[in-house]
Design an enzyme around this catalytic site. Structure first.
Site, PDB file in Angstrom:
ATOM      1  N   LYS A  57     -49.893  17.456  12.169  1.00  0.00           N
ATOM      2  CA  LYS A  57     -49.973  18.902  12.441  1.00  0.00           C
ATOM      3  C   LYS A  57     -49.310  19.188  13.790  1.00  0.00           C
ATOM      4  CE  LYS A  57     -51.927  22.999  13.642  1.00  0.00           C
ATOM      5  NZ  LYS A  57     -51.929  23.643  14.964  1.00  0.00           N
ATOM      6  N   ASP A  87     -36.940  28.352   5.379  1.00  0.00           N
ATOM      7  CA  ASP A  87     -38.130  28.443   4.533  1.00  0.00           C
ATOM      8  C   ASP A  87     -39.165  27.417   5.008  1.00  0.00           C
ATOM      9  OD1 ASP A  87     -39.977  28.057   2.485  1.00  0.00           O
ATOM     10  OD2 ASP A  87     -38.506  28.272   0.880  1.00  0.00           O
TER      11      ASP A  87
HETATM   12  C1  MEV Z   1     -52.983  21.323  17.903  1.00  0.00           C
HETATM   13  O1  MEV Z   1     -52.315  22.456  17.373  1.00  0.00           O
HETATM   14  C2  MEV Z   1     -52.208  20.065  17.597  1.00  0.00           C
HETATM   15  C3  MEV Z   1     -52.850  18.766  18.074  1.00  0.00           C
HETATM   16  O2  MEV Z   1     -54.162  18.636  17.539  1.00  0.00           O
HETATM   17  C4  MEV Z   1     -51.954  17.639  17.628  1.00  0.00           C
HETATM   18  C5  MEV Z   1     -52.523  16.263  17.850  1.00  0.00           C
HETATM   19  O3  MEV Z   1     -53.767  16.094  17.894  1.00  0.00           O
HETATM   20  O4  MEV Z   1     -51.704  15.324  17.940  1.00  0.00           O
HETATM   21  C6  MEV Z   1     -53.019  18.765  19.572  1.00  0.00           C
END
Ligand code: MEV
Length: 464
Positions: free
Chosen positions: A301, A317
């Protein structure tokens, strides 16, 4: 000299104008006038009633293959642009990102199933249930790009995949012509049908796979147009097989970008940890993502925070990019990044290898004024160059997140931006922001929209 992030929005725009990064027309796009005129928006989606703006910011300090860039990012999460800029700065001090890109094409699947007209019951009810293919079988590809199924003994397959392989072999030249005629201008843009393959799945499904190079477009329209034209040609001539569908695959394993970043240990320390220790902890964090599915989801993420924001800013996209990226992962490969230590050079080394089926022309890129402006900030890259830049932003976001996580924790850096966001939600004016943020910071446990609103009211009362 005042840093870019210390300027007000108006001052940043003025500086970009002075630097020649944007022209007079761009000033209009960035002003408060709607950046997306209703006349355009109403023709883009069904039942349009408005636009949904998110902030567009520039991540600073990127050096990609020797070229310095400010990278446009459209994102609602407060810390994403700051984090990417911070990591890019550390990477720039060791020379920046080095990228390589492979853009071989997008696969379209033309899917057939056994013609079931003979298996209807007397009352007309169908007694065949169609299920989706559980597994596409391996194919061998010969030199001219014609792929041959090498497992023909599956009990649900007719020999020769219901005649599909022979058909494709005998009609290859015509299929290539149909593909060309479906989109004649593609060839002039460097694209075209690259390979034709035949494969079979369990449960009687078989397919013709077309590998189509979409030139510098993302490819959905062109690939689907070609796939449907070829599908019609084949379906009209094939007996015993029923055409089920023709559609591109969002598994974009042949459109990949790689980027490498190096960071000197000396550019990694925090107040309480030396650079080598931080580097080793980052390597451990990256390793943990490879063995823990729970952690991999969050690690990924963090990478997509950066990637998604540039993809959106450039009018690409985002769903396609997400689908392609996640289709690349499995139990043996839980993430796209890898971090190691180069002892000799005392550097942390990061690599990303990710499918990124991006385009730099066509679609929303050519209609959305903001997307056009974003591409201008990136010096109007072709699609391959854009892929390298976007992969680099993903790597930077990953580094920033891990460095924060393995040192002071993520909230330390996030909170200032969260406080700013609370203050703005409470109606604080730009000249009041700093004081409201300081007030929220003084008692983190009580930081909320209500507290921010009280602080705004108190400040205004004391100034009366
Ligand atoms: C937050 O948007 C993204 C994180 O959680 C990514 C990660 O934990 O590596 C900080």
């Amino acid at each position: 000299m005042t840093k870019f992030y210390e300027l007000s929005t108006a001052e940043r725009i003025a500086q970009l104008h002075t630097e020649g990064a944007i022209g007079d027309d761009d000033l209009r796009v960035l002003s408060d006038e709607p950046a997306l005129p209703t006349a355009v928006a109403t023709n883009m989606v069904e039942n349009q009633i408005g636009n949904f703006p998110v902030p567009l910011g520039l991540a600073d300090h990127f050096v990609v293959d020797g070229e310095a860039l400010r990278v446009p990012m459209a994102v609602e999460e407060p810390s994403v642009i700051a984090a990417a800029s911070n990591a890019a700065h550390r990477i720039a001090r060791a020379g920046g990102f080095r990228t390589s890109v492979r853009r071989d094409g997008i696969t379209a699947q033309i899917v057939f199933m056994k013609d079931d007209s003979s298996s209807r019951s007397d009352n007309g009810d169908e007694n065949v249930s169609v299920q989706m293919p559980s597994q596409v079988r391996q194919v061998n590809k010969n030199a001219d790009g014609f792929a041959i199924n090498n497992q023909q003994n599956h009990d649900s397959l007719q020999s020769d995949n219901g005649g599909l392989m022979t058909f494709v072999r005998e009609h290859e030249a015509q299929i290539r012509k149909v593909a060309h005629d479906a989109h004649p201008s593609l060839q002039t843009h460097g694209g075209g049908l690259r390979k034709i393959g035949v494969s079979a799945s369990a449960e009687g499904f078989s397919e013709i796979d077309l590998l189509v190079d979409p030139g510098h477009a993302m490819g959905a329209n062109v690939v689907n147009t070609i796939a449907e034209a070829v599908a019609r040609y084949c379906a009209e001539r094939l007996g015993g097989l029923d055409l089920l569908m023709a559609i591109l695959s969002n598994d974009a394993r042949d459109q990949r970008a790689q980027s490498e970043a190096r960071i000197d240990f000396d550019n990694l320390p925090t107040r309480d940890m030396d650079g080598e220790q931080v580097a080793r902890r980052i390597v451990a964090a990256a390793r943990f993502a490879q063995i823990s599915p729970l952690r991999a989801a969050t690690h990924n993420k963090g990478i997509m925070n950066g990637i998604g924001a540039v993809v959106l800013a450039t009018g690409n996209d985002t769903r396609n990019i997400n689908a392609a990226a996640y289709a690349d992962l499995n139990e043996q490969r839980r993430t796209w990044t890898n971090w190691t230590i180069d002892k000799k050079h005392r550097q942390l080394v990061g690599n990303i290898d990710i499918p990124l089926p991006l385009g730099s022309v066509g679609g929303a890129m050519s209609t959305l004024p903001m997307a056009k402006l974003s591409l201008k900030f990136l010096h109007n890259p072709d699609a391959s160059r854009l892929m390298g830049i976007v992969a680099s932003v993903g790597l930077a976001s990953n580094l920033a997140a891990m460095r924060a996580l393995v040192t002071r924790g993520i909230q330390d850096g996030h909170m200032n931006l969260q406080y700013k966001s609370l203050a703005m939600s409470a109606g604080a004016r730009p000249d009041e922001l700093q004081q409201i943020v300081a007030g929220l910071r003084a008692d983190p446990a009580k930081a909320s929209l209500k507290t921010a609103t009280n602080l705004v009211n108190q400040l205004r009362n004391t100034l009366k």
